[in-house]
Design an enzyme around this catalytic site. Structure first.
Site, PDB file in Angstrom:
ATOM      1  N   GLU A  37       0.827  -1.212   0.000  1.00 15.08           N
ATOM      2  CA  GLU A  37       0.000   0.000   0.000  1.00 15.08           C
ATOM      3  C   GLU A  37       0.864   1.267   0.000  1.00 15.08           C
ATOM      4  O   GLU A  37       0.548   2.238  -0.677  1.00 15.08           O
ATOM      5  CB  GLU A  37      -0.928   0.014   1.223  1.00 15.08           C
ATOM      6  CG  GLU A  37      -2.118  -0.923   1.078  1.00 15.08           C
ATOM      7  CD  GLU A  37      -3.002  -0.583  -0.118  1.00 15.08           C
ATOM      8  OE1 GLU A  37      -3.329   0.599  -0.289  1.00 15.08           O
ATOM      9  OE2 GLU A  37      -3.325  -1.494  -0.893  1.00 15.08           O
ATOM     10  N   CYS A 192     -11.856   2.952 -14.721  1.00 15.04           N
ATOM     11  CA  CYS A 192     -12.176   4.353 -14.406  1.00 15.04           C
ATOM     12  C   CYS A 192     -10.870   5.128 -14.247  1.00 15.04           C
ATOM     13  O   CYS A 192     -10.600   5.734 -13.224  1.00 15.04           O
ATOM     14  CB  CYS A 192     -13.013   4.423 -13.127  1.00 15.04           C
ATOM     15  SG  CYS A 192     -13.813   6.025 -12.932  1.00 15.04           S
ATOM     16  N   CYS A 199     -15.984   3.566 -19.948  1.00 14.17           N
ATOM     17  CA  CYS A 199     -17.312   3.522 -19.319  1.00 14.17           C
ATOM     18  C   CYS A 199     -18.204   2.435 -19.932  1.00 14.17           C
ATOM     19  O   CYS A 199     -19.075   1.891 -19.248  1.00 14.17           O
ATOM     20  CB  CYS A 199     -17.999   4.878 -19.456  1.00 14.17           C
ATOM     21  SG  CYS A 199     -17.079   6.192 -18.630  1.00 14.17           S
ATOM     22  N   CYS A 202     -17.910  -0.615 -17.926  1.00 14.37           N
ATOM     23  CA  CYS A 202     -17.922  -0.429 -16.472  1.00 14.37           C
ATOM     24  C   CYS A 202     -19.211  -0.995 -15.874  1.00 14.37           C
ATOM     25  O   CYS A 202     -20.310  -0.702 -16.358  1.00 14.37           O
ATOM     26  CB  CYS A 202     -17.807   1.061 -16.160  1.00 14.37           C
ATOM     27  SG  CYS A 202     -17.928   1.399 -14.394  1.00 14.37           S
ATOM     28  N   CYS A 208     -24.023   5.913 -13.045  1.00 19.64           N
ATOM     29  CA  CYS A 208     -22.896   6.838 -12.824  1.00 19.64           C
ATOM     30  C   CYS A 208     -23.261   8.234 -13.335  1.00 19.64           C
ATOM     31  O   CYS A 208     -23.560   8.420 -14.524  1.00 19.64           O
ATOM     32  CB  CYS A 208     -21.661   6.321 -13.563  1.00 19.64           C
ATOM     33  SG  CYS A 208     -20.291   7.494 -13.529  1.00 19.64           S
TER      34      CYS A 208
HETATM   35  S1  SF4 Z   1     -19.136   4.700 -15.812  1.00 17.19           S
HETATM   36 FE1  SF4 Z   1     -18.540   6.107 -14.198  1.00 17.19          FE
HETATM   37  S2  SF4 Z   1     -17.506   4.849 -12.684  1.00 17.19           S
HETATM   38 FE2  SF4 Z   1     -17.601   3.668 -14.577  1.00 17.19          FE
HETATM   39  S3  SF4 Z   1     -15.669   4.091 -15.684  1.00 17.19           S
HETATM   40 FE3  SF4 Z   1     -17.185   5.556 -16.401  1.00 17.19          FE
HETATM   41  S4  SF4 Z   1     -16.902   7.351 -15.115  1.00 17.19           S
HETATM   42 FE4  SF4 Z   1     -15.934   5.637 -14.069  1.00 17.19          FE
END
Ligand code: SF4
Length: 358
Positions: A37, A192, A199, A202, A208
């Site tokens: 970390e 992200c 996106c 995602c 989002c």
């Molecule tokens: S949808 Fe939203 S959370 Fe997902 S990659 Fe795109 S900006 Fe990031």
């Protein structure tokens, strides 16, 4: 979206697409998670993997790390930058060895009280290594939550950060904590990402805010710009007749604390006088090389390297604790700042100085 849906979607995505083979994911002891970390705070995963393996090989546990010389620890950090991280690791290992019998304390407050461990790192250690329910908020998570919730403002601002912590707390599930923690870090590191987030793939895109409003490139807001001041210095690469280079250890606090550097001078004129007065050295010749820039978080440093060969045969030093002569090809175990590494490498490779812009 109900909060458990956020974590459910993320966990399902993580099962299929997350990273499961990083070295610190095996034998997940609090010690290994702590080291990883701290390394990952300012370092890309690819680079951290190499450094992590070497670090663990040399410092397999808290006690070994606590008993190592600081120079040796810094040597294993050379090239990673942000050396306060390594100094704090060493300092903290000593405290853990003395006060906690060589084992990291496994409660949030005790961890946060140790040098170099903030709330997010403590949460990551306890969630990843001990399955304790604690949210984390590292740079990746800040980005995901800022975008997902459409949070305005720079995440470094106290009120914005507090807002993000409350979202982090809200979404952290009651179970599968280590997987969830790894999943949200992975999402921020792989989909992200800062530029060009993916996106379309995602798992959170349905709700989002940034994606739905086309603001994924605007959030999170950047740090307000400030013009960094410029400072100048001269690095004197002083070579004796045996081909050894003089290095000095910097004070333990401040920029490049405890690392080994070339002697520094404010101006060209001061070099010859200082060398004579401080060390009693006379110059044979002096070659100046191209100035290059090194940027810190709060200023730019313009560095002019000057290669100086000495007239007299010498390896005399004023204070053996603070300065040393080294053969370039020798396998010395000292920690160096990045500009010194780059200069030494070029000297070593070519036996002459060819500096790159950096
Ligand atoms: S949808 Fe939203 S959370 Fe997902 S990659 Fe795109 S900006 Fe990031």
């Amino acid at each position: 979206m109900p909060d458990d849906q956020f974590s459910d979607l993320l966990l399902a995505w993580f099962d299929r697409h997350g990273r499961h083979d990083l070295p610190w994911q095996f034998d997940r002891s609090p010690y290994r998670v702590w080291i990883s970390e701290i390394m990952l705070q300012q370092t890309q995963v690819v680079t951290a993997v190499k450094y992590f393996n070497r670090f663990i090989e040399n410092f397999p546990d808290v006690t070994t790390l606590s008993k190592a010389k600081q120079d040796y620890v810094l040597h294993h950090w050379t090239g990673l930058g942000y050396y306060a991280r390594a100094r704090n690791l060493h300092k903290t290992a000593k405290i853990i060895d003395e006060q906690y019998d060589g084992k990291l304390p496994l409660d949030l407050n005790s961890l946060i009280n140790l040098p170099g461990i903030g709330r997010s790192t403590a949460g990551a250690i306890l969630s990843l290594a001990c399955e304790q329910r604690h949210p984390i908020l590292d740079g990746n998570v800040k980005r995901v939550l800022s975008r997902y919730h459409g949070v305005e403002g720079w995440p470094g601002k106290k009120d914005v950060e507090a807002n993000l912590w409350s979202y982090a707390e809200l979404h952290t599930p009651a179970e599968l904590i280590s997987s969830y923690t790894q999943a949200i870090m992975d999402l921020g590191a792989t989909l992200c990402i800062r530029r060009k987030p993916d996106c379309q793939h995602c798992p959170l895109n349905h709700d989002c805010v940034a994606f739905k409003t086309g603001r994924e490139h605007e959030l999170p807001e950047s740090k307000p710009k400030s013009n960094l001041p410029n400072r100048e210095t001269i690095f004197a690469i002083i070579e004796n007749n045996s081909g050894e280079i003089l290095l000095e250890q910097r004070p333990s606090t401040g920029i490049w604390g405890s690392l080994w550097c070339f002697p520094e001078f404010p101006t060209d004129k001061s070099i010859e006088i200082s060398l004579l007065e401080k060390y009693g050295y006379k110059l044979k010749d002096k070659i100046e090389f191209k100035t290059f820039k090194h940027t810190f978080s709060h200023f730019h440093l313009s560095i002019k390297p000057v290669h100086i060969r000495l007239k007299t045969q010498t390896n005399r030093i004023n204070d053996a604790r603070l300065s040393t002569w080294v053969k370039l090809e020798a396998n010395h175990q000292l920690g160096f700042p990045a500009p010194v590494v780059s200069i030494l490498k070029n000297l070593n490779n070519s036996k002459r100085i060819v500096l790159n812009e950096s």
